[in-house]
Write an enzyme that holds these catalytic residues in place. Structure first.
Site, short mmCIF file in Angstrom:
data_model
loop_
_atom_site.label_atom_id
_atom_site.label_comp_id
_atom_site.label_asym_id
_atom_site.label_seq_id
_atom_site.Cartn_x
_atom_site.Cartn_y
_atom_site.Cartn_z
N ARG A 58 -10.62 -11.42 1.63
CA ARG A 58 -11.48 -12.47 1.07
C ARG A 58 -10.80 -13.84 1.14
NH1 ARG A 58 -11.72 -9.14 -4.37
NH2 ARG A 58 -11.43 -7.55 -2.75
N LYS A 84 0.84 -1.20 0.00
CA LYS A 84 0.00 0.00 0.00
C LYS A 84 0.88 1.26 0.00
CE LYS A 84 -3.81 -1.96 2.75
NZ LYS A 84 -4.93 -1.70 1.82
#
Length: 498
Positions: free
Chosen positions: A353, A279
């Site tokens: 996920r 990130k």
């Protein structure tokens, strides 16, 4: 903080403060009119002078009112009478406690729950008052060398109602509201803790403490246990971290063993760097809140146990860090989930996920009534819904509607997005059963589509709390959402408790 509810009038109140409302255009509520009569028009005179117009988010504290036995009177602005809805009521209560917490007031009697609020009954108003009172007292300063020394003086709150018929339901609502707020406080504490403290192991320890306090069953799976279960997706995320991953399971049994449980699955990424798909540095510190789903599961179980709800609930928390490193999963890797389905990892920052899919498969063993996963899953949800509503997607419309109704009741709203088959094509992979991302378009929906492939054996709903679990900026910190939504849903599932 001590709470009470009683049938009472303003004239006999002897405490530190009496709270009454004023609508816009200086219109007094019935309780305010009664105080004005007792004070021979003193309050009306103050209001007529223009010190309080009655607008939302305003208040005026009065001292030594003639002929009154209480020490103070707080006049709270309610806004326009014709527009006095649930949001306006919450704003008035928040203003009340925000004002009183900055004074030496030790106790207060509130004459707000009898105000007519659009589409809200007395129990709802009492529950909100209790929840907001506890919230107003929340502070997170335990990591400071010199914590805030100012002690909040407000210790006792009495909710005054006019109809004795509302007393029994009011007491129940009072207990529920306080329990929800206590669950939110736990969720906030976990979300606000530094990531070097709130590790997967720390979350497991907190689960054990919760189990000990409320007599829950707790199971902690470590790496070897997860390997035996075939949780290749979850363990793929954990590879880059020195912190051991955990799968935390808490079981609350408020009803018979034959009753199917509601299973809550909370994403527990205690820090998310993005992994190899790193990130950007700005605001990466806020990625400590990527375990807010896990924190909300623990907070909800605390609230449910405090209320002693007659319902069975299982909390499942896949907990790990997502770090870069020599052993970290790489873009292009293919991993095998617990379900046997293979996943091509195109972006290691779509890790939530991956840990959820194995936890959702693990949930099958409980033969659940319903499964709800809670996750700070996609930035796309923040773009779509901002910080107001939580994203909701489900494979069962009745479950979706029940959660929507609970969100409206709890003032913790959700908004349903489509989970159509058309979106599934975006997850196609040339090298595995599916990819873990579907591109920029419809990011929140394709994330849920991915999870739906692991939930076909039960009714399931997905809550994307990326925009609602955390506040940035000056008031940076955890919000405690969606504990009110989840607890309210479970209260409805339990049915009447009296």
């Amino acid at each position: 903080m001590e709470f009470g509810i009683k049938v009472a009038t303003t004239e006999k109140q002897r405490g530190a403060c009496v709270v009454v409302g004023i609508f816009e255009s200086k219109k007094m509520t019935d309780a305010a009119k009664e105080l004005d009569r007792l004070s021979n028009g003193y309050i009306k005179e103050i209001v007529d002078q223009g010190d309080l117009e009655g607008k939302t988010n305003t208040a005026l504290l009065l001292h030594k009112i003639p002929n009154l036995q209480c020490k103070r009177v707080l006049l709270v602005g309610l806004g326009k009478e014709d527009d006095f809805n649930g949001n306006a009521f919450i704003a008035a209560v928040q203003t009340t406690f925000r004002t009183l917490q900055n004074t030496g007031t030790t106790d207060c009697a509130l004459f707000l729950s009898d105000l007519p609020v659009q589409k809200r009954d007395s129990a709802w108003k009492v529950m909100q008052i209790a929840k907001l009172a506890v919230e107003s007292n929340y502070r997170f300063d335990q990591l400071k060398s010199k914590p805030e020394t100012t002690k909040r003086a407000l210790r006792k709150i009495t909710i005054c109602i006019g109809d004795r018929a509302d007393l029994a339901t009011g007491e129940e609502a009072l207990n529920q509201g306080a329990a929800i707020a206590h669950g939110m406080s736990l969720t906030k504490d976990l979300g606000n803790l530094a990531p070097n403290i709130c590790t997967p192991t720390y979350l497991a320890e907190q689960a054990k403490e919760l189990a000990k306090t409320y007599k829950l069953k707790v199971t902690i799976l470590d790496k070897k246990d997860m390997e035996k279960q075939g949780m290749g997706a979850l363990l793929a995320v954990a590879r880059g971290s020195h912190q051991p991953a955990k799968l935390i399971v808490l079981e609350y049994q408020g009803k018979g063993k034959k009753e199917k449980p509601v299973v809550l699955v909370g994403k527990g990424v205690t820090f998310d760097t993005g992994g190899i798909s790193l990130k950007p540095a700005p605001e990466m510190d806020e990625m400590k809140y990527d375990m807010s789903g896990a924190a909300s599961v623990l907070g909800t179980l605390k609230a449910v146990a405090e209320i002693n709800l007659p319902v069975n609930v299982v909390g499942i928390i896949p907990a790990t860090e997502n770090m870069p490193g020599g052993g970290a999963t790489k873009p292009g890797d293919v991993v095998t989930s617990m379900s046997g389905q293979t996943i091509e990892v195109l972006n290691t920052d779509a890790e939530g996920r991956l840990i959820l899919c194995d936890a959702l498969t693990y949930a099958e063993r409980y033969n659940p009534k319903a499964v709800i996963d809670i996750a700070t899953l996609t930035g796309a949800c923040v773009i779509a819904l901002g910080h107001v509503a939580t994203g909701l997607l489900s494979n069962n419309e009745a479950l979706a509607q029940a959660l929507t109704k609970a969100g409206e009741q709890a003032a913790d709203q959700v908004w349903q997005l489509p989970l159509w088959e058309d979106y599934q094509d975006l997850l196609k992979s040339n090298f595995a059963d599916m990819a873990n991302i579907g591109g920029r378009a419809a990011g929140t929906i394709t994330a849920a589509c991915f999870l739906s492939r692991f939930t076909q054996k039960y009714h399931w709903a997905h809550l994307d709390i990326a925009g609602t679990a955390w506040k940035s900026g000056k008031e940076k910190g955890s919000t405690g959402r969606p504990v009110p939504l989840l607890t309210t849903y479970l209260i409805a599932q339990a049915g009447p408790t009296s």
